[in-house]
Enzyme design. Structure first.
Site, PDB file in Angstrom:
ATOM      1  N   GLU A 123      -2.203   0.607  13.340  1.00 21.30           N
ATOM      2  CA  GLU A 123      -3.297   1.051  12.478  1.00 21.30           C
ATOM      3  C   GLU A 123      -4.641   0.908  13.185  1.00 21.30           C
ATOM      4  O   GLU A 123      -5.525   1.741  13.049  1.00 21.30           O
ATOM      5  CB  GLU A 123      -3.307   0.200  11.203  1.00 21.30           C
ATOM      6  CG  GLU A 123      -4.467   0.480  10.265  1.00 21.30           C
ATOM      7  CD  GLU A 123      -4.383  -0.313   8.968  1.00 21.30           C
ATOM      8  OE1 GLU A 123      -3.732  -1.385   8.970  1.00 21.30           O
ATOM      9  OE2 GLU A 123      -4.931   0.149   7.956  1.00 21.30           O
ATOM     10  N   GLU A 172       0.854  -1.174   0.000  1.00 22.90           N
ATOM     11  CA  GLU A 172       0.000   0.000   0.000  1.00 22.90           C
ATOM     12  C   GLU A 172       0.896   1.232   0.000  1.00 22.90           C
ATOM     13  O   GLU A 172       1.183   1.779  -1.043  1.00 22.90           O
ATOM     14  CB  GLU A 172      -0.945  -0.020   1.207  1.00 22.90           C
ATOM     15  CG  GLU A 172      -1.980   1.075   1.125  1.00 22.90           C
ATOM     16  CD  GLU A 172      -3.256   0.730   1.878  1.00 22.90           C
ATOM     17  OE1 GLU A 172      -3.406  -0.383   2.369  1.00 22.90           O
ATOM     18  OE2 GLU A 172      -4.115   1.626   1.956  1.00 22.90           O
TER      19      GLU A 172
HETATM   20  C1  RAM Z   1      -6.408   2.092   4.497  1.00 19.97           C
HETATM   21  C2  RAM Z   1      -5.215   2.969   4.606  1.00 19.97           C
HETATM   22  C3  RAM Z   1      -5.434   4.355   5.139  1.00 19.97           C
HETATM   23  C4  RAM Z   1      -6.847   4.777   5.178  1.00 19.97           C
HETATM   24  C5  RAM Z   1      -7.683   4.107   4.128  1.00 19.97           C
HETATM   25  C6  RAM Z   1      -9.124   4.492   4.139  1.00 19.97           C
HETATM   26  O1  RAM Z   1      -6.181   1.137   3.514  1.00 19.97           O
HETATM   27  O2  RAM Z   1      -4.252   2.296   5.346  1.00 19.97           O
HETATM   28  O3  RAM Z   1      -4.856   4.518   6.393  1.00 19.97           O
HETATM   29  O4  RAM Z   1      -6.866   6.163   5.007  1.00 19.97           O
HETATM   30  O5  RAM Z   1      -7.591   2.734   4.202  1.00 19.97           O
END
Ligand code: RAM
Length: 908
Positions: free
Chosen positions: A758, A494
């Site tokens: 996260e 990503e």
């Molecule tokens: C995830 C990403 C990011 C977020 C989006 C919506 O895949 O890691 O942090 O902003 O989604």
């Protein structure tokens, strides 16, 4: 006070910056801005005037007639962003500059240490040609190495080695190398690396723009034979990017290309220019493949000794293909370069059940591994990288998704071998080394931390280990994710410039580091990514994820320039972004004429990754719509466009009213009754005044009802502790910040986190790891609480006026669980320090603010009997006694100051 003043020395101008960078090279601004800060002993120090001199030689600086710009003595206390107004700047020219200042008594300083900026091509067409590898015929193969013999599971490309010889027959005065690539490059001259940049030229939308770097290579050259050489890799241009697993991905292109322009000026005034053309030769070398995400395979036996120096026989090398098509806009790098910023020694090594030796660097980091080993020739060593471990001590790599972040090194067998991959970056704390029979020593592995070279501008030390670790985790999240663009995460497939992540974290980021130039560059990426309809994207550059922006994501296009204005006073950036910001507002308005934002919300993520409660998406979207309308009104006022300001003010009022009508009950309860709903409504001023206390009460009740736990996702969390503190619930903010039970920051820390996760439930004792489909252990978004640590706990804040800390608001807020807090912050105007200590007698508070600033100090003195300043209960100048409401306010000039807020004691 007078006596302090009369003994103090002149002010010192320091930290000279041009366009918010130290001595930038290759600058393409027509009117660059010059800034400095002033330092001085004693209190109430002020710059009363300044003088700037700019010249093309050092000697000319002392000659009034030889100056390109001379301000003379200008009465002004401003130290930031003096716009160059001298003779038109010449391209590719070094400008030296000097500044001196007069203090409040009219005493002049010495000249500051000499600084410079060097112009680039200043809008002239990029002068160099483009070279790349030739597409080989079906029966052709590269001489070195025979790639067919290797496994290349990713079909990633090798690294092309380019070289070009030339002879110098006259003494060299100076030389500059300007270079860029569709791909990533490193340059060398006569075997010596040019500069220290990693992964240059960085990532931009290569369809639209490309940045070039300029290096001073004067002392790389020698009389006689010379060689300029380059390594060229795929990088973000044609390598794996985002979650695009196709090969070739062909988002921007499939074949990297290099463009370089070496200009040598001789002592006799003549010049020689060497451009990338058909006189260059190329070959493949020891890299079997190299990819940012996948890793690098390097067979050291295939090294070509001397390939980048004179005397090497390159007759078997190939003639390059010419004429790649670059974007129209190629300009000098706008932000700081990417570099290796620090090195981490391994803390331990353990044999794992899969036969590997697992090194622990003690810190989840981003960069690459430096391998140092002795092994026999042909020994294949595999380095796998992961953020966490399984219980059995093997690497947890499931969360990498399709990314491999695995390096392979094949040894030469010649003594100690030291190797680092060239064009690959990993997110990891642990390195599993495979392929060695015996346990390697600890020194075999070192972590090279890589990010954009920004100055770190803060420190925070408290009596709470948890708070200290939280601060460190936030900082490490930033070190790990400010790489070319502000990325969401550094490990899986990503690593994109997600807009909401950036906007919620920007204030925190600007405490930790000087991020002005970095975000100036990224805002260009955001504006480049705006659609013709006015839509900002979800990620910038759009690259592998071309969709338009969701609420709070696209809105970053407005929030980021305004935040940069508040923090750094950057009006130029605001003015440049303004048309794009306005286009975004009109885009939302066109689709949502009644003020409730339900259309054109695209992926509409809502309060992403909230836990246990869902804030209605329409509420989140509308709240953000109101917020960006209010910001636009402010932007228009700052830029002196009163019609626009009135328009956006009215728009804000309409959306606010619509918001109340649609989402608010009479008792101030909001639809969904979630923490984030109240936080957004309070932070964005959407509640009617009389219902603010009710909204706060609903919020507090919600948190208390969960035993003092949060439910907020990316959007709500940023406002959680600041809003509670602002509305008189700082004790609850402390409880949340210091909580160790799930879910909380402390829970991740108690479970070994060294970066911000996260997700709140990235790992839980109950369920183990979250789904590997989306589970990064290095995501800075939930770290936006950093702004509370500085702004509330330590109590340092800007006044949001765009004065860039000209007025510093100091409002220390001690709370339960912390007995001491000491913070330092390097503002654009110099160092600010704030420290409080709690004892039985009360709180002692000391702070320091730089010369030329004003501190607005607010002390919460509830229940106190006396406030001492410098040990005495005096009422200093500027004192406004507000003790009835439990606060004492002071306005104080620069220098260090000491207070004690004493508790009431029993009377005799
Ligand atoms: C995830 C990403 C990011 C977020 C989006 C919506 O895949 O890691 O942090 O902003 O989604």
């Amino acid at each position: 006070m007078e006596s302090v003043r009369s003994t103090c020395s002149a002010l010192r101008p320091e930290r000279l910056r041009c366009e918010h960078l130290v001595d930038p090279m290759g600058l393409d601004e027509v009117a660059p801005r010059l800034s400095w800060s002033v330092a001085g002993d004693g209190r109430d120090r002020r710059q009363s005037a300044y003088e700037i001199r700019v010249a093309t030689t050092r000697e000319a600086l002392s000659d009034e007639h030889g100056l390109a710009w001379h301000t003379g003595r200008v009465e002004s206390d401003e130290t930031l962003d003096h716009v160059y107004q001298g003779e038109p700047l010449q391209a590719c020219t070094r400008y030296w500059w000097l500044v001196r200042v007069w203090d409040e008594r009219g005493v002049v300083s010495g000249w500051a240490d000499l600084a410079f900026f060097e112009t680039g091509f200043m809008g002239a067409p990029w002068p160099a040609g483009w070279i790349s590898e030739r597409s080989l015929g079906a029966d052709e193969e590269y001489e070195t190495p025979r790639l067919a013999a290797y496994d290349n599971p990713f079909q990633a490309l090798s690294v092309a080695h380019f070289r070009r010889s030339f002879v110098l027959d006259r003494p060299v005065a100076s030389a500059r190398l300007h270079a860029t690539a569709l791909g990533v490059y490193e340059m060398l001259i006569n075997g010596r690396r040019v500069g220290e940049d990693v992964l240059a030229p960085g990532w931009t939308d290569y369809h639209t723009r490309l940045e070039y770097q300029t290096y001073d290579v004067s002392d790389h050259l020698v009389a006689g034979d010379n060689v300029v050489a380059a390594l060229l890799g795929e990088g973000w241009y044609s390598g794996y990017l985002g979650f695009n697993r196709k090969r070739p991905a062909n988002i921007y292109g499939v074949k990297p290309a290099l463009s370089a322009f070496l200009v040598i000026t001789f002592v006799d005034g003549t010049r020689l220019a060497i451009s990338t053309d058909d006189a260059w030769r190329y070959s493949r070398g020891p890299h079997i493949y190299s990819d940012v995400l996948m890793g690098e395979h390097y067979d050291a036996r295939l090294m070509m000794p001397g390939w980048n120096r004179p005397g090497f026989d390159d007759r078997t090398w190939h003639e390059p293909e010419l004429g790649a098509t670059p974007p129209r806009s190629i300009h000098g790098a706008r932000g700081p370069a990417i570099r290796v910023m620090r090195r981490l020694a391994a803390k331990s090594v353990k044999a794992a059940s899969d036969g590997s030796f697992v090194f622990d660097l003690g810190q989840n980091m981003v960069g690459r591994t430096c391998l140092r080993i002795r092994a026999e020739r042909g020994r294949v060593i595999r380095l796998r990288h992961g953020e966490v471990l399984h219980e059995d001590g093997t690497l947890y790599v499931e969360n990498l998704r399709s990314t491999r972040q695995e390096d392979i090194y094949v040894a030469t067998g010649e003594g100690e071998e030291v190797w680092e991959p060239t064009f690959s970056v990993h997110g990891f704390r642990y390195v599993a080394v495979h392929g060695l029979a015996d346990a390697p020593p600890l020194e075999a592995i070192e972590g090279c931390v890589i990010h954009n070279a920004m100055e770190e501008t803060s420190s925070l030390e408290t009596s709470s280990d948890l708070v200290n670790r939280l601060y460190a985790n936030i900082l490490w999240g930033q070190r790990g994710n400010f790489l070319a663009v502000p990325t969401d995460c550094p490990q899986r497939d990503e690593r994109l410039g997600w807009l909401a992540d950036a906007q919620v974290f920007l204030r925190t980021a600007s405490w930790n580091m000087d991020v002005q130039a970095f975000f100036t560059k990224w805002m260009i990426d955001v504006l480049d990514a705006q659609s013709p309809e006015g839509a900002f994207p979800d990620v910038a550059p759009r690259g592998p994820l071309p969709q338009d922006g969701a609420p709070a994501w696209g809105d970053a296009g407005v929030i980021v320039p305004m935040t940069l204005y508040e923090r750094y006073g950057d009006e130029r950036l605001l003015a440049r972004a303004y048309p794009g910001m306005a286009a975004w507002l009109h885009y939302i308005r066109r689709h949502n004429p009644d003020g409730i934002r339900t259309e054109a919300c695209h992926a509409n993520f809502g309060d992403w990754l909230s836990l246990g409660e869902q804030t209605p998406k329409a509420l989140v979207a509308t709240a953000y719509y109101a917020h960006v309308a209010a910001l636009m009104a402010r932007a228009a006022t700052i830029l002196k466009i009163p019609e626009d300001a009135a328009f956006y003010d009215a728009l804000f009022a309409r959306i606010r009213e619509a918001f109340q009508r649609r989402f608010m009950a009479k008792d101030g309860r909001l639809e969904g009754n979630t923490q984030t709903a109240y936080l957004l409504a309070l932070a964005f001023d959407l509640m009617p005044d009389h219902l603010v206390p009710r909204a706060v009460a609903h919020l507090v009740e919600n948190i208390e009802g969960r035993g003092g736990h949060l439910t907020t996702g990316f959007l709500g969390v940023r406002h959680l502790c600041p809003i509670l503190t602002q509305h008189g619930h700082s004790d609850l903010a402390y409880r949340l910040a210091l909580n160790e039970s799930y879910p909380s920051w402390g829970y991740s820390i108690a479970n070994g986190a060294t970066t911000i996760w996260e997700r709140w439930d990235g790992w839980t004792g109950e369920k183990g790891f979250q789904s590997p489909k989306m589970n990064s252990f290095n995501h800075y978004s939930l770290g936006s609480v950093g702004e509370w640590l500085f702004g509330a706990m330590a109590g340092i804040d800007d006044d949001r006026s765009g004065g860039a800390f000209r007025k510093i608001r100091l409002r220390p807020t001690p709370g339960p669980g912390v007995d001491r807090c000491a913070a330092r912050f390097l503002s654009p105007r110099g160092w600010i320090a704030s420290e409080w200590v709690r004892s039985q007698d009360g709180i002692s508070y000391a702070f320091e603010v730089p010369a030329n600033t004003l501190a607005i100090v607010e002390l919460v003195a509830k229940g106190a009997v006396s406030i001492l300043r410098d040990g005495e209960e005096t009422t200093p100048l500027g004192w406004t006694d507000d003790r009835d409401r439990g606060r004492a306010k002071f306005e104080l000039g620069s220098g260090s100051h000491r207070f004690a807020v004493l508790n009431a004691r029993p009377q005799h």
